[in-house]
Design a protein around this motif. Structure first.
Motif, short mmCIF file in Angstrom:
data_model
loop_
_atom_site.label_atom_id
_atom_site.label_comp_id
_atom_site.label_asym_id
_atom_site.label_seq_id
_atom_site.Cartn_x
_atom_site.Cartn_y
_atom_site.Cartn_z
N TRP A 109 1.18 -1.40 -0.08
CA TRP A 109 -0.11 -0.11 0.10
C TRP A 109 0.56 0.92 0.59
O TRP A 109 0.41 2.70 -0.79
CB TRP A 109 -0.68 0.30 1.36
N GLN A 110 2.14 1.30 0.98
CA GLN A 110 2.49 2.13 0.55
C GLN A 110 2.84 2.89 -0.02
O GLN A 110 3.40 3.87 -0.68
CB GLN A 110 3.95 2.50 1.30
N LEU A 111 4.17 1.97 -1.59
CA LEU A 111 3.96 1.96 -3.12
C LEU A 111 2.97 2.47 -3.62
O LEU A 111 2.89 3.50 -4.29
CB LEU A 111 4.60 0.52 -3.73
N ILE A 112 1.63 1.54 -3.48
CA ILE A 112 0.52 2.44 -4.22
C ILE A 112 0.23 3.79 -3.41
O ILE A 112 -0.08 4.54 -4.53
CB ILE A 112 -0.46 1.41 -3.55
N GLU A 113 0.60 4.79 -2.43
CA GLU A 113 -0.17 5.36 -1.46
C GLU A 113 0.92 6.39 -2.38
O GLU A 113 0.21 7.66 -3.03
CB GLU A 113 -0.31 5.87 -0.35
N ALA A 114 2.27 6.46 -2.71
CA ALA A 114 3.31 7.70 -3.35
C ALA A 114 3.34 7.52 -4.64
O ALA A 114 2.87 8.78 -5.12
CB ALA A 114 4.15 7.16 -2.64
N GLY A 115 2.34 6.54 -5.57
CA GLY A 115 2.49 6.39 -7.06
C GLY A 115 1.06 7.63 -6.73
O GLY A 115 1.26 8.27 -8.04
N LEU A 116 0.07 6.89 -5.96
CA LEU A 116 -1.09 7.82 -6.02
C LEU A 116 -1.31 9.98 -6.28
O LEU A 116 -1.81 10.37 -6.94
CB LEU A 116 -2.57 6.98 -5.45
N GLU B 191 9.79 14.10 -11.56
CA GLU B 191 9.86 12.40 -11.57
C GLU B 191 9.63 11.67 -12.37
O GLU B 191 9.00 12.01 -13.47
CB GLU B 191 9.44 12.35 -10.37
N GLU B 192 10.54 9.67 -12.31
CA GLU B 192 9.69 9.23 -13.52
C GLU B 192 8.19 8.69 -12.25
O GLU B 192 7.86 8.39 -11.14
CB GLU B 192 10.47 8.31 -13.18
N PRO B 193 7.00 8.12 -13.11
CA PRO B 193 5.96 7.88 -12.23
C PRO B 193 6.20 6.80 -11.68
O PRO B 193 6.93 5.61 -12.10
CB PRO B 193 5.18 7.30 -13.58
N ILE B 194 6.16 7.17 -10.01
CA ILE B 194 5.68 5.35 -9.76
C ILE B 194 4.76 4.37 -10.43
O ILE B 194 5.32 3.34 -10.25
CB ILE B 194 5.44 6.09 -8.26
N LEU B 195 4.16 4.90 -10.78
CA LEU B 195 2.83 3.60 -11.48
C LEU B 195 2.34 3.58 -12.50
O LEU B 195 2.71 4.83 -13.13
CB LEU B 195 1.18 3.92 -10.72
N SER B 196 2.75 2.55 -13.20
CA SER B 196 2.41 2.63 -14.98
C SER B 196 1.36 2.64 -15.24
O SER B 196 0.39 2.51 -14.66
CB SER B 196 3.80 1.66 -15.57
N ASN B 197 1.76 3.32 -16.59
CA ASN B 197 0.55 3.01 -17.86
C ASN B 197 0.02 1.27 -17.81
O ASN B 197 0.98 1.03 -18.12
CB ASN B 197 0.11 4.17 -18.65
#
Length: 471
Positions: free
Chosen positions: A80-87, A334-340
Protein backbone atom coordinates in the motif's frame (compact mmCIF):
# COMPACT_ATOMS: atom_id res chain seq x y z
CA UNK A 1 -1.85 -18.86 -21.81
CA UNK A 2 -1.15 -15.70 -19.84
CA UNK A 3 -0.01 -15.97 -16.24
CA UNK A 4 -2.75 -14.68 -13.92
CA UNK A 5 -1.72 -13.30 -10.55
CA UNK A 6 -3.80 -14.79 -7.72
CA UNK A 7 -4.19 -12.36 -4.82
CA UNK A 8 -4.55 -15.12 -2.22
CA UNK A 9 -2.30 -17.93 -3.40
CA UNK A 10 1.19 -18.10 -4.89
CA UNK A 11 1.99 -20.21 -8.01
CA UNK A 12 2.68 -23.27 -5.85
CA UNK A 13 -0.77 -23.07 -4.25
CA UNK A 14 0.51 -21.76 -0.92
CA UNK A 15 -1.35 -18.96 0.85
CA UNK A 16 0.28 -15.55 0.57
CA UNK A 17 1.36 -14.04 3.89
CA UNK A 18 -1.22 -11.25 3.86
CA UNK A 19 -4.01 -13.83 3.55
CA UNK A 20 -2.79 -16.28 6.23
CA UNK A 21 -5.21 -15.22 8.96
CA UNK A 22 -8.20 -15.09 6.63
CA UNK A 23 -7.36 -18.46 5.07
CA UNK A 24 -7.20 -20.08 8.52
CA UNK A 25 -10.59 -18.60 9.42
CA UNK A 26 -12.10 -19.73 6.11
CA UNK A 27 -10.90 -23.29 6.62
CA UNK A 28 -12.35 -23.39 10.13
CA UNK A 29 -15.75 -21.92 9.18
CA UNK A 30 -18.52 -24.16 7.88
CA UNK A 31 -20.10 -23.46 4.48
CA UNK A 32 -23.52 -23.21 6.20
CA UNK A 33 -22.33 -20.33 8.39
CA UNK A 34 -20.89 -18.52 5.39
CA UNK A 35 -24.09 -19.05 3.36
CA UNK A 36 -26.17 -17.65 6.23
CA UNK A 37 -23.92 -14.60 6.50
CA UNK A 38 -24.19 -13.97 2.76
CA UNK A 39 -28.00 -14.03 2.98
CA UNK A 40 -27.85 -11.61 5.91
CA UNK A 41 -25.66 -9.23 3.89
CA UNK A 42 -28.13 -9.27 0.97
CA UNK A 43 -31.03 -8.58 3.33
CA UNK A 44 -29.30 -5.61 4.98
CA UNK A 45 -28.19 -4.10 1.66
CA UNK A 46 -31.77 -4.34 0.37
CA UNK A 47 -33.07 -2.69 3.54
CA UNK A 48 -30.56 0.17 3.33
CA UNK A 49 -31.25 0.65 -0.38
CA UNK A 50 -27.72 0.29 -1.73
CA UNK A 51 -28.53 0.05 -5.41
CA UNK A 52 -27.20 1.07 -8.79
CA UNK A 53 -28.96 1.38 -12.13
CA UNK A 54 -27.82 -1.31 -14.56
CA UNK A 55 -28.60 -0.15 -18.07
CA UNK A 56 -29.10 -2.10 -21.26
CA UNK A 57 -30.26 -5.44 -19.90
CA UNK A 58 -33.67 -7.12 -20.03
CA UNK A 59 -34.83 -5.02 -17.07
CA UNK A 60 -33.52 -1.77 -18.50
CA UNK A 61 -32.92 1.09 -16.13
CA UNK A 62 -34.02 -1.01 -13.14
CA UNK A 63 -32.51 -0.26 -9.75
CA UNK A 64 -30.89 -3.36 -8.40
CA UNK A 65 -28.62 -4.50 -5.62
CA UNK A 66 -24.91 -4.34 -6.29
CA UNK A 67 -23.62 -7.85 -5.55
CA UNK A 68 -21.38 -7.92 -2.48
CA UNK A 69 -18.78 -10.62 -1.94
CA UNK A 70 -17.59 -11.55 1.54
CA UNK A 71 -14.05 -12.60 0.58
CA UNK A 72 -12.01 -9.42 1.11
CA UNK A 73 -9.21 -8.18 -1.06
CA UNK A 74 -6.21 -7.94 1.31
CA UNK A 75 -3.23 -5.64 0.62
CA UNK A 76 0.02 -5.82 2.59
CA UNK A 77 1.20 -2.62 4.33
CA UNK A 78 4.38 -2.29 2.24
CA UNK A 79 2.41 -2.77 -0.96
CA UNK A 80 0.00 0.00 0.00
CA UNK A 81 2.86 2.40 0.72
CA UNK A 82 3.98 2.08 -2.90
CA UNK A 83 0.42 2.52 -4.20
CA UNK A 84 -0.16 5.58 -2.02
CA UNK A 85 3.08 7.25 -3.13
CA UNK A 86 2.17 6.63 -6.77
CA UNK A 87 -1.33 8.03 -6.33
CA UNK A 88 -0.06 11.19 -4.61
CA UNK A 89 2.41 11.77 -7.41
CA UNK A 90 -0.16 11.17 -10.14
CA UNK A 91 -2.92 13.37 -8.71
CA UNK A 92 -0.43 16.16 -7.97
CA UNK A 93 0.65 16.11 -11.63
CA UNK A 94 -2.95 16.02 -12.89
CA UNK A 95 -3.88 19.08 -10.82
CA UNK A 96 -0.75 20.89 -12.06
CA UNK A 97 -1.71 19.99 -15.64
CA UNK A 98 -5.23 21.36 -15.19
CA UNK A 99 -3.94 24.65 -13.78
CA UNK A 100 -1.42 24.92 -16.60
CA UNK A 101 -3.80 24.25 -19.51
CA UNK A 102 -6.21 26.88 -18.21
CA UNK A 103 -3.42 29.42 -17.64
CA UNK A 104 0.05 29.61 -19.24
CA UNK A 105 -0.04 26.29 -21.15
CA UNK A 106 3.65 25.65 -20.54
CA UNK A 107 3.34 21.95 -21.37
CA UNK A 108 2.09 22.89 -24.86
CA UNK A 109 4.81 25.51 -25.34
CA UNK A 110 7.42 22.92 -24.35
CA UNK A 111 6.13 20.58 -27.06
CA UNK A 112 5.31 17.79 -24.61
CA UNK A 113 1.68 17.45 -25.71
CA UNK A 114 0.37 18.69 -29.09
CA UNK A 115 -1.84 21.77 -28.68
CA UNK A 116 -4.65 20.30 -30.78
CA UNK A 117 -4.96 17.27 -28.49
CA UNK A 118 -5.76 19.62 -25.60
CA UNK A 119 -7.39 22.69 -27.10
CA UNK A 120 -9.36 20.72 -29.68
CA UNK A 121 -10.61 18.17 -27.15
CA UNK A 122 -14.33 18.35 -26.40
CA UNK A 123 -13.57 18.12 -22.66
CA UNK A 124 -11.47 21.29 -22.72
CA UNK A 125 -13.55 24.19 -21.35
CA UNK A 126 -12.37 27.46 -22.86
CA UNK A 127 -14.68 29.20 -20.37
CA UNK A 128 -12.19 28.21 -17.62
CA UNK A 129 -9.23 29.94 -19.26
CA UNK A 130 -7.63 32.38 -16.81
CA UNK A 131 -9.92 31.54 -13.88
CA UNK A 132 -8.06 31.09 -10.60
CA UNK A 133 -9.40 28.43 -8.24
CA UNK A 134 -8.54 28.09 -4.53
CA UNK A 135 -5.17 26.43 -4.00
CA UNK A 136 -4.95 25.71 -7.74
CA UNK A 137 -6.90 22.53 -6.98
CA UNK A 138 -9.20 21.29 -9.74
CA UNK A 139 -9.63 17.60 -8.93
CA UNK A 140 -10.61 17.68 -5.26
CA UNK A 141 -11.83 14.08 -5.42
CA UNK A 142 -10.15 11.60 -7.76
CA UNK A 143 -10.94 7.94 -8.27
CA UNK A 144 -7.92 6.26 -9.85
CA UNK A 145 -8.57 2.78 -11.25
CA UNK A 146 -5.72 0.32 -10.69
CA UNK A 147 -5.29 -3.19 -12.04
CA UNK A 148 -2.74 -5.82 -11.20
CA UNK A 149 -1.16 -8.01 -13.85
CA UNK A 150 2.01 -9.88 -14.73
CA UNK A 151 3.90 -10.96 -11.60
CA UNK A 152 1.79 -8.63 -9.45
CA UNK A 153 2.70 -5.18 -10.82
CA UNK A 154 0.11 -2.43 -10.44
CA UNK A 155 -0.96 -0.38 -13.46
CA UNK A 156 -3.20 2.68 -13.70
CA UNK A 157 -6.10 1.81 -15.98
CA UNK A 158 -7.78 5.22 -15.94
CA UNK A 159 -8.21 8.44 -13.97
CA UNK A 160 -11.69 9.57 -12.92
CA UNK A 161 -11.71 13.29 -12.15
CA UNK A 162 -15.17 14.52 -13.08
CA UNK A 163 -17.67 12.93 -10.70
CA UNK A 164 -16.00 9.70 -9.50
CA UNK A 165 -18.41 7.39 -7.72
CA UNK A 166 -18.24 4.27 -5.57
CA UNK A 167 -16.91 5.52 -2.24
CA UNK A 168 -20.24 4.86 -0.50
CA UNK A 169 -19.95 1.20 -1.45
CA UNK A 170 -16.42 1.12 -0.04
CA UNK A 171 -17.77 2.41 3.29
CA UNK A 172 -20.85 0.18 3.36
CA UNK A 173 -18.81 -2.90 2.44
CA UNK A 174 -16.54 -2.28 5.42
CA UNK A 175 -19.50 -1.71 7.74
CA UNK A 176 -21.02 -4.96 6.53
CA UNK A 177 -17.86 -7.00 7.04
CA UNK A 178 -17.40 -5.64 10.57
CA UNK A 179 -21.02 -6.51 11.34
CA UNK A 180 -20.87 -10.04 9.91
CA UNK A 181 -17.36 -11.06 10.93
CA UNK A 182 -16.12 -9.05 13.93
CA UNK A 183 -13.74 -11.88 14.81
CA UNK A 184 -11.74 -11.28 11.64
CA UNK A 185 -10.99 -7.70 12.66
CA UNK A 186 -9.80 -8.78 16.10
CA UNK A 187 -7.24 -11.16 14.58
CA UNK A 188 -5.19 -8.57 12.71
CA UNK A 189 -4.73 -4.81 12.39
CA UNK A 190 -6.76 -3.59 9.41
CA UNK A 191 -6.48 0.09 8.51
CA UNK A 192 -9.78 1.95 9.04
CA UNK A 193 -11.76 3.68 6.27
CA UNK A 194 -14.79 4.94 8.15
CA UNK A 195 -13.25 8.40 8.67
CA UNK A 196 -13.48 9.14 4.92
CA UNK A 197 -16.53 11.46 5.26
CA UNK A 198 -14.64 13.54 7.85
CA UNK A 199 -11.61 13.73 5.56
CA UNK A 200 -13.83 14.71 2.64
CA UNK A 201 -15.56 17.47 4.61
CA UNK A 202 -12.25 18.86 5.91
CA UNK A 203 -10.89 18.77 2.37
CA UNK A 204 -13.89 20.64 0.94
CA UNK A 205 -13.80 23.25 3.69
CA UNK A 206 -10.10 23.83 3.08
CA UNK A 207 -10.80 25.12 -0.45
CA UNK A 208 -13.63 27.49 0.44
CA UNK A 209 -13.36 31.02 -1.03
CA UNK A 210 -12.82 34.21 0.96
CA UNK A 211 -10.92 32.41 3.74
CA UNK A 212 -14.33 31.75 5.29
CA UNK A 213 -13.91 30.45 8.84
CA UNK A 214 -17.15 28.41 8.84
CA UNK A 215 -17.86 27.58 5.19
CA UNK A 216 -21.20 26.07 4.28
CA UNK A 217 -20.76 22.93 2.18
CA UNK A 218 -23.54 21.20 0.22
CA UNK A 219 -23.77 18.12 -2.00
CA UNK A 220 -25.54 18.88 -5.28
CA UNK A 221 -27.34 15.97 -6.98
CA UNK A 222 -29.24 15.69 -10.27
CA UNK A 223 -32.00 13.99 -8.24
CA UNK A 224 -33.30 10.63 -7.15
CA UNK A 225 -33.41 9.18 -10.67
CA UNK A 226 -29.63 9.38 -11.04
CA UNK A 227 -27.94 5.98 -10.89
CA UNK A 228 -25.65 7.09 -8.04
CA UNK A 229 -28.30 8.94 -6.01
CA UNK A 230 -27.81 6.62 -3.06
CA UNK A 231 -24.20 7.76 -2.84
CA UNK A 232 -25.10 11.46 -3.05
CA UNK A 233 -27.57 11.14 -0.18
CA UNK A 234 -25.24 8.91 1.80
CA UNK A 235 -22.27 11.29 1.63
CA UNK A 236 -24.38 14.32 2.53
CA UNK A 237 -25.78 12.46 5.53
CA UNK A 238 -22.35 11.18 6.62
CA UNK A 239 -20.79 14.66 6.38
CA UNK A 240 -23.76 16.30 8.09
CA UNK A 241 -24.39 18.71 5.21
CA UNK A 242 -27.40 19.46 3.03
CA UNK A 243 -28.22 17.45 -0.08
CA UNK A 244 -29.55 19.91 -2.65
CA UNK A 245 -30.86 19.97 -6.18
CA UNK A 246 -30.50 22.89 -8.56
CA UNK A 247 -33.84 24.44 -7.63
CA UNK A 248 -32.77 24.58 -3.96
CA UNK A 249 -30.09 27.15 -4.85
CA UNK A 250 -30.13 30.61 -6.40
CA UNK A 251 -27.55 33.26 -7.28
CA UNK A 252 -27.72 36.92 -6.32
CA UNK A 253 -24.87 39.41 -6.83
CA UNK A 254 -22.52 36.56 -7.87
CA UNK A 255 -23.17 34.84 -4.55
CA UNK A 256 -24.83 31.43 -4.17
CA UNK A 257 -27.58 30.95 -1.63
CA UNK A 258 -29.57 27.97 -0.43
CA UNK A 259 -33.27 28.31 0.23
CA UNK A 260 -34.11 27.33 3.83
CA UNK A 261 -37.14 27.67 6.09
CA UNK A 262 -35.21 30.43 7.90
CA UNK A 263 -34.45 32.38 4.74
CA UNK A 264 -31.48 32.37 2.32
CA UNK A 265 -28.20 30.92 3.55
CA UNK A 266 -24.95 31.46 1.70
CA UNK A 267 -23.21 28.43 0.15
CA UNK A 268 -19.41 28.48 -0.08
CA UNK A 269 -18.56 25.02 -1.45
CA UNK A 270 -20.62 22.78 -3.73
CA UNK A 271 -19.62 19.14 -4.03
CA UNK A 272 -21.43 18.72 -7.31
CA UNK A 273 -22.36 15.36 -8.79
CA UNK A 274 -23.68 16.97 -11.98
CA UNK A 275 -21.74 17.12 -15.24
CA UNK A 276 -20.33 20.44 -16.50
CA UNK A 277 -22.92 20.79 -19.25
CA UNK A 278 -25.82 20.87 -16.81
CA UNK A 279 -24.63 23.05 -13.91
CA UNK A 280 -25.72 26.43 -15.31
CA UNK A 281 -28.16 26.96 -18.20
CA UNK A 282 -26.85 30.50 -18.70
CA UNK A 283 -23.27 29.29 -19.32
CA UNK A 284 -23.60 25.81 -20.81
CA UNK A 285 -26.63 23.80 -21.94
CA UNK A 286 -29.57 26.16 -22.12
CA UNK A 287 -32.06 23.29 -21.78
CA UNK A 288 -30.67 22.11 -18.44
CA UNK A 289 -33.20 22.00 -15.62
CA UNK A 290 -30.69 20.46 -13.21
CA UNK A 291 -28.41 23.44 -12.69
CA UNK A 292 -28.49 26.92 -11.18
CA UNK A 293 -28.74 30.01 -13.41
CA UNK A 294 -25.74 32.24 -12.73
CA UNK A 295 -23.73 29.59 -10.89
CA UNK A 296 -20.80 29.76 -13.29
CA UNK A 297 -20.71 33.56 -13.00
CA UNK A 298 -20.43 33.23 -9.20
CA UNK A 299 -17.73 30.61 -9.66
CA UNK A 300 -15.79 32.80 -12.08
CA UNK A 301 -16.00 35.66 -9.56
CA UNK A 302 -14.42 33.43 -6.90
CA UNK A 303 -17.50 33.53 -4.68
CA UNK A 304 -18.10 29.77 -4.59
CA UNK A 305 -15.94 26.66 -4.98
CA UNK A 306 -17.11 23.79 -7.19
CA UNK A 307 -15.68 20.38 -6.45
CA UNK A 308 -14.60 19.05 -8.79
CA UNK A 309 -13.79 22.14 -10.85
CA UNK A 310 -15.42 22.78 -14.20
CA UNK A 311 -13.15 21.51 -16.96
CA UNK A 312 -11.48 18.62 -15.12
CA UNK A 313 -12.68 16.28 -17.87
CA UNK A 314 -9.73 17.21 -20.07
CA UNK A 315 -7.39 15.48 -17.58
CA UNK A 316 -9.31 12.21 -17.32
CA UNK A 317 -10.20 11.91 -20.98
CA UNK A 318 -8.77 8.65 -22.28
CA UNK A 319 -6.96 10.47 -25.08
CA UNK A 320 -5.06 12.43 -22.41
CA UNK A 321 -4.35 9.33 -20.27
CA UNK A 322 -1.55 8.45 -22.67
CA UNK A 323 0.27 11.66 -21.66
CA UNK A 324 0.03 11.37 -17.85
CA UNK A 325 3.54 9.85 -17.45
CA UNK A 326 4.89 12.85 -19.38
CA UNK A 327 2.88 15.18 -17.13
CA UNK A 328 4.55 13.62 -14.10
CA UNK A 329 8.00 14.15 -15.61
CA UNK A 330 7.14 17.73 -16.66
CA UNK A 331 5.47 18.99 -13.47
CA UNK A 332 7.10 16.83 -10.79
CA UNK A 333 10.53 16.21 -12.33
CA UNK A 334 10.18 12.52 -11.43
CA UNK A 335 9.65 9.19 -13.12
CA UNK A 336 6.15 7.74 -12.63
CA UNK A 337 5.86 5.41 -9.65
CA UNK A 338 2.79 3.70 -11.11
CA UNK A 339 2.88 2.77 -14.79
CA UNK A 340 0.13 3.23 -17.36
CA UNK A 341 -1.21 0.27 -19.25
CA UNK A 342 0.49 0.34 -22.70
CA UNK A 343 -1.92 2.29 -24.90
CA UNK A 344 -2.39 2.84 -28.63
CA UNK A 345 -3.70 6.18 -29.87
CA UNK A 346 -5.85 5.27 -32.85
CA UNK A 347 -5.63 8.82 -34.13
CA UNK A 348 -2.06 7.91 -35.13
CA UNK A 349 -1.67 5.98 -38.38
CA UNK A 350 0.84 3.45 -37.02
CA UNK A 351 -1.24 2.73 -33.90
CA UNK A 352 -4.43 2.48 -35.95
CA UNK A 353 -2.91 -0.08 -38.32
CA UNK A 354 -1.67 -2.19 -35.40
CA UNK A 355 -5.06 -2.07 -33.69
CA UNK A 356 -7.00 -3.06 -36.81
CA UNK A 357 -4.57 -5.93 -37.44
CA UNK A 358 -4.90 -7.17 -33.82
CA UNK A 359 -8.47 -6.17 -32.96
CA UNK A 360 -9.40 -9.59 -31.59
CA UNK A 361 -6.57 -9.32 -29.01
CA UNK A 362 -7.21 -5.78 -27.75
CA UNK A 363 -9.54 -3.80 -25.54
CA UNK A 364 -10.77 -0.73 -27.45
CA UNK A 365 -12.38 2.22 -25.62
CA UNK A 366 -14.07 5.43 -26.63
CA UNK A 367 -11.95 8.32 -25.38
CA UNK A 368 -15.00 10.01 -23.82
CA UNK A 369 -16.69 6.80 -22.67
CA UNK A 370 -17.18 5.65 -19.08
CA UNK A 371 -18.83 2.94 -17.02
CA UNK A 372 -17.79 0.14 -19.34
CA UNK A 373 -19.92 1.50 -22.18
CA UNK A 374 -18.63 2.14 -25.70
CA UNK A 375 -15.87 -0.46 -25.46
CA UNK A 376 -14.84 -3.68 -27.17
CA UNK A 377 -13.15 -6.56 -25.38
CA UNK A 378 -11.60 -8.27 -28.39
CA UNK A 379 -11.03 -11.80 -27.02
CA UNK A 380 -14.67 -11.99 -25.83
CA UNK A 381 -16.23 -10.44 -28.95
CA UNK A 382 -18.06 -12.29 -31.73
CA UNK A 383 -17.06 -11.90 -35.36
CA UNK A 384 -20.07 -9.62 -35.93
CA UNK A 385 -19.11 -7.43 -32.97
CA UNK A 386 -15.54 -7.17 -34.25
CA UNK A 387 -16.75 -6.25 -37.73
CA UNK A 388 -19.14 -3.56 -36.48
CA UNK A 389 -16.57 -2.07 -34.12
CA UNK A 390 -13.95 -2.07 -36.88
CA UNK A 391 -16.33 0.04 -38.98
CA UNK A 392 -16.76 2.52 -36.12
CA UNK A 393 -12.99 2.81 -35.66
CA UNK A 394 -12.29 3.31 -39.36
CA UNK A 395 -14.99 6.01 -39.53
CA UNK A 396 -13.59 8.02 -36.59
CA UNK A 397 -10.25 6.58 -35.40
CA UNK A 398 -9.38 9.54 -33.14
CA UNK A 399 -12.38 8.67 -30.96
CA UNK A 400 -10.68 5.50 -29.72
CA UNK A 401 -7.70 4.13 -27.85
CA UNK A 402 -6.68 0.48 -27.63
CA UNK A 403 -4.88 -1.50 -24.94
CA UNK A 404 -3.62 -5.06 -24.65
CA UNK A 405 -5.94 -7.43 -22.84
CA UNK A 406 -4.25 -7.63 -19.46
CA UNK A 407 -4.56 -10.79 -17.43
CA UNK A 408 -6.09 -8.98 -14.45
CA UNK A 409 -5.37 -10.49 -11.06
CA UNK A 410 -8.03 -12.68 -9.50
CA UNK A 411 -9.37 -12.97 -5.98
CA UNK A 412 -11.35 -15.91 -4.56
CA UNK A 413 -15.03 -15.03 -4.78
CA UNK A 414 -18.23 -16.78 -3.68
CA UNK A 415 -20.27 -17.72 -6.74
CA UNK A 416 -23.08 -20.23 -7.27
CA UNK A 417 -20.65 -23.11 -7.68
CA UNK A 418 -18.70 -22.21 -4.53
CA UNK A 419 -15.42 -20.30 -4.21
CA UNK A 420 -13.82 -19.49 -7.57
CA UNK A 421 -11.32 -16.93 -8.89
CA UNK A 422 -12.77 -13.77 -10.42
CA UNK A 423 -10.99 -10.78 -11.93
CA UNK A 424 -10.80 -7.58 -9.88
CA UNK A 425 -9.63 -3.97 -9.98
CA UNK A 426 -9.19 -1.30 -7.30
CA UNK A 427 -10.43 2.30 -7.14
CA UNK A 428 -8.73 4.29 -4.35
CA UNK A 429 -10.17 7.75 -3.66
CA UNK A 430 -7.65 10.58 -3.46
CA UNK A 431 -8.58 13.92 -1.88
CA UNK A 432 -6.73 17.12 -2.77
CA UNK A 433 -6.98 20.34 -0.75
CA UNK A 434 -4.34 21.98 1.38
CA UNK A 435 -2.74 18.53 1.29
CA UNK A 436 -3.34 15.22 -0.46
CA UNK A 437 -5.09 12.63 1.71
CA UNK A 438 -6.74 9.25 1.26
CA UNK A 439 -8.00 6.37 3.33
CA UNK A 440 -6.06 3.10 2.94
CA UNK A 441 -7.57 0.88 0.27
CA UNK A 442 -10.54 1.82 -1.84
CA UNK A 443 -13.33 0.07 -3.69
CA UNK A 444 -12.50 -3.34 -5.06
CA UNK A 445 -14.76 -4.22 -7.96
CA UNK A 446 -15.14 -7.81 -9.16
CA UNK A 447 -16.27 -9.25 -12.49
CA UNK A 448 -18.73 -11.93 -11.38
CA UNK A 449 -19.03 -13.70 -14.74
CA UNK A 450 -16.40 -16.38 -15.25
CA UNK A 451 -13.59 -15.07 -17.45
CA UNK A 452 -15.06 -11.56 -17.66
CA UNK A 453 -12.73 -8.56 -17.35
CA UNK A 454 -15.51 -5.96 -17.04
CA UNK A 455 -15.90 -5.07 -13.36
CA UNK A 456 -18.13 -1.98 -13.64
CA UNK A 457 -21.27 -1.94 -11.48
CA UNK A 458 -23.14 -0.59 -14.49
CA UNK A 459 -22.20 -3.78 -16.33
CA UNK A 460 -23.25 -6.16 -13.54
CA UNK A 461 -20.02 -6.32 -11.54
CA UNK A 462 -19.88 -6.67 -7.76
CA UNK A 463 -17.80 -5.26 -4.91
CA UNK A 464 -15.54 -6.48 -2.13
CA UNK A 465 -14.20 -4.94 1.05
CA UNK A 466 -10.57 -3.89 0.68
CA UNK A 467 -8.28 -4.48 3.66
CA UNK A 468 -4.93 -2.76 4.01
CA UNK A 469 -2.92 -4.41 6.77
CA UNK A 470 -1.26 -1.99 9.18
CA UNK A 471 1.80 -4.16 9.77
Amino acid sequence: MKFIYDEMRDPTGGVRTNYNSFANWLEATSPDVIARKRREADLVFHRVGITFAVYGDNQANAERLIPFDIVPRIIAAQEWQLIEAGLRQRVKALNAFLHDVYHDQEIIKAGRIPAQQILGNSQYRKEMQGIDVPGNIYAHIAGVDLVRAGEGEYYVLEDNLRTPSGVSYMLEDRKMMMRLFPELFSRQAIAPVEHYPDLLLDNLRSVAPDNEEYPNVVVMTPGQFNSAYFEHAFLAQQMGVELVEGNDLFVRDDTVYMRTTHGPRRVHVIYRRIDDDFIDPLAFRKDSVLGVPGLFSAYRAGRVTLANAVGTGIADDKAMYIHVPEMIRFYCGEEPILSNVPTYDLGKTKDLKYALDHLAELVVKEVHGSGGYGMLVGPAATQDELRLFREKIVAEPSRYIAQPTLALSTCPTFVESGIAPRHIDLRPFVLSGKEITMVPGGLTRVALKEGSLVVNSSQGGGTKDTWVLEN
